[in-house]
Design a protein around this motif. Structure first.
Motif, PDB file in Angstrom:
ATOM      1  N   ALA A 160       0.834  -1.200   0.000  1.00 47.76           N
ATOM      2  CA  ALA A 160       0.000   0.000   0.000  1.00 47.76           C
ATOM      3  C   ALA A 160       0.867   1.247   0.000  1.00 47.76           C
ATOM      4  CB  ALA A 160      -0.921   0.007   1.220  1.00 47.76           C
ATOM      5  N   HIS A 161       0.694   2.061  -1.029  1.00 46.65           N
ATOM      6  CA  HIS A 161       1.342   3.364  -1.081  1.00 46.65           C
ATOM      7  C   HIS A 161       0.783   4.110  -2.280  1.00 46.65           C
ATOM      8  CE1 HIS A 161       4.054   2.055  -4.393  1.00 46.65           C
ATOM      9  NE2 HIS A 161       4.035   0.902  -3.754  1.00 46.65           N
ATOM     10  N   TYR A 178      12.753  -1.351  -1.780  1.00 51.10           N
ATOM     11  CA  TYR A 178      12.536  -0.175  -0.920  1.00 51.10           C
ATOM     12  C   TYR A 178      13.617  -0.137   0.163  1.00 51.10           C
ATOM     13  CZ  TYR A 178       7.990  -0.380  -3.195  1.00 51.10           C
ATOM     14  OH  TYR A 178       6.973  -0.426  -4.132  1.00 51.10           O
ATOM     15  N   ALA A 203      12.078   5.663   4.428  1.00 54.82           N
ATOM     16  CA  ALA A 203      11.146   6.757   4.125  1.00 54.82           C
ATOM     17  C   ALA A 203      10.258   6.436   2.931  1.00 54.82           C
ATOM     18  CB  ALA A 203      11.924   8.048   3.876  1.00 54.82           C
ATOM     19  N   THR A 204      10.701   5.532   2.057  1.00 55.03           N
ATOM     20  CA  THR A 204       9.907   5.205   0.873  1.00 55.03           C
ATOM     21  C   THR A 204       9.189   3.863   0.995  1.00 55.03           C
ATOM     22  OG1 THR A 204      11.802   4.125  -0.208  1.00 55.03           O
ATOM     23  CG2 THR A 204      11.521   6.489  -0.582  1.00 55.03           C
ATOM     24  N   GLY A 223      -4.202   2.138  -2.271  1.00 50.52           N
ATOM     25  CA  GLY A 223      -4.707   2.105  -0.908  1.00 50.52           C
ATOM     26  C   GLY A 223      -5.079   0.701  -0.458  1.00 50.52           C
ATOM     27  N   ARG A 224      -4.760   0.378   0.791  1.00 50.51           N
ATOM     28  CA  ARG A 224      -5.050  -0.968   1.296  1.00 50.51           C
ATOM     29  C   ARG A 224      -6.549  -1.224   1.410  1.00 50.51           C
ATOM     30  NH1 ARG A 224      -2.580   1.910   5.334  1.00 50.51           N
ATOM     31  NH2 ARG A 224      -3.831   2.473   7.154  1.00 50.51           N
ATOM     32  N   THR A 274      -0.087  -6.163   2.831  1.00 53.17           N
ATOM     33  CA  THR A 274      -1.246  -7.014   3.044  1.00 53.17           C
ATOM     34  C   THR A 274      -0.984  -8.388   2.439  1.00 53.17           C
ATOM     35  OG1 THR A 274      -2.720  -5.096   2.951  1.00 53.17           O
ATOM     36  CG2 THR A 274      -3.734  -7.254   2.697  1.00 53.17           C
ATOM     37  N   PRO A 327       6.447   1.055   1.721  1.00 49.46           N
ATOM     38  CA  PRO A 327       4.982   1.096   1.715  1.00 49.46           C
ATOM     39  C   PRO A 327       4.442   1.249   3.130  1.00 49.46           C
ATOM     40  CG  PRO A 327       5.805  -0.705   0.358  1.00 49.46           C
ATOM     41  CD  PRO A 327       6.984  -0.161   1.104  1.00 49.46           C
ATOM     42  N   SER A 328       3.250   1.835   3.237  1.00 53.29           N
ATOM     43  CA  SER A 328       2.665   2.045   4.563  1.00 53.29           C
ATOM     44  C   SER A 328       2.203   0.740   5.188  1.00 53.29           C
ATOM     45  CB  SER A 328       1.483   3.017   4.470  1.00 53.29           C
ATOM     46  OG  SER A 328       0.463   2.489   3.629  1.00 53.29           O
ATOM     47  N   SER A 329       1.925  -0.264   4.354  1.00 52.71           N
ATOM     48  CA  SER A 329       1.536  -1.566   4.896  1.00 52.71           C
ATOM     49  C   SER A 329       1.773  -2.643   3.846  1.00 52.71           C
ATOM     50  CB  SER A 329       0.060  -1.578   5.326  1.00 52.71           C
ATOM     51  OG  SER A 329      -0.788  -1.527   4.188  1.00 52.71           O
TER      52      SER A 329
END
Length: 250
Positions: A168-169, A207, A211-212, A173-174, A218, A214-216
């Motif tokens: 997710a990034h 990655y 800082a880069t 979106g997740r 899944t 992914p936010s999560s």
């Protein structure tokens, strides 16, 4: 700790942590190599065993075949709303136009905001009330909540567990893979890996900068399954209850 040590046959607890001469998976497991066909066969078998549906299409036919499969899912399940990731691999397929021809509205999850989501988000707002918590959510999130099909592009697929790995990034979106009750995932055959560790290694390589990242991440292994303390199994509570995957081969 002394009581635990005694149960283990020791007079006193250890003063230093035990040595760990090995790290990671056993060498024999890490050394396993599989062919692309073996990876696909294993993924398909495991995904199907979890009640998921899997198809393969050739890259040359994907522009026609993938939208046709999405239309088939919507027709069979009576779906009239879908949300999809804003992913270049999905953008190359005429999914939106194909679904629109069947009366299925599609909202892309765009990193820059709610473009195209306002109509979905506003629908039903009166029933919830203008001051409700639901009405204060972002238009994209409210749109995802009101869509029955989520279309994603998986970053990896793990053969030996039948798992899709979705990062997710940005426009990915997740919520696209979590809120709709039906999931349709597209994954390239060259993104099939044998085991989970390979996927995590690839993510670290792609990655390297925190800082880069992914936010999560899944991990989707078939439909959502939840069970209480009495082992009463329920499908589709914390994610989609029906899952479909299409593998695009070279």
């Amino acid at each position: 700790m002394r009581r635990i040590a005694g149960r283990l046959g020791r007079q006193t607890p250890l003063a230093a942590p035990p040595a760990r001469p090995f790290a990671g998976v056993p060498e024999a497991y890490a050394a396993v190599r599989t062919t692309p066909q073996e990876r696909y066969d294993q993924f398909a078998a495991n995904w199907s065993a979890l009640t998921g549906t899997v198809w393969t299409v050739r890259a040359a036919d994907a522009a026609d075949a993938v939208p046709a499969l999405a239309r088939r899912i919507c027709a069979e399940r009576g779906i009239d709303r879908a949300i999809r990731m804003d992913h270049p691999d999905l953008a190359a397929l005429p999914l939106d136009a194909a679904l629109a021809a069947d009366g299925v509205a599609v909202v892309p999850w765009r990193a820059d905001g709610a473009d195209g989501a306002d109509g979905f988000a506003a629908d039903g707002a009166d029933a919830a009330g203008p001051g409700s918590a639901w009405s204060r959510r972002s238009p994209l999130l409210r749109a995802a909540e009101r869509c029955r099909l989520g279309i994603v592009c998986a970053d990896y697929a793990v053969a030996n567990t039948g798992t899709l790995v979705v990062l997710a990034h940005g426009g990915r979106g997740r919520s696209v893979s979590l809120l709709p009750d039906t999931l349709f995932a597209v994954v390239r055959a060259d993104r099939l890996v044998t085991r989970m560790g390979e996927a995590f290694e690839a993510i670290r390589r792609d990655y390297p900068d925190a800082a880069t990242m992914p936010s999560s991440i899944t991990l989707i292994t078939g439909p959502s399954r939840s069970a209480d303390i009495e082992n009463d199994l329920t499908i589709g509570i914390h994610g989609p209850g029906s899952v479909y995957a299409v593998v695009i081969e070279p």
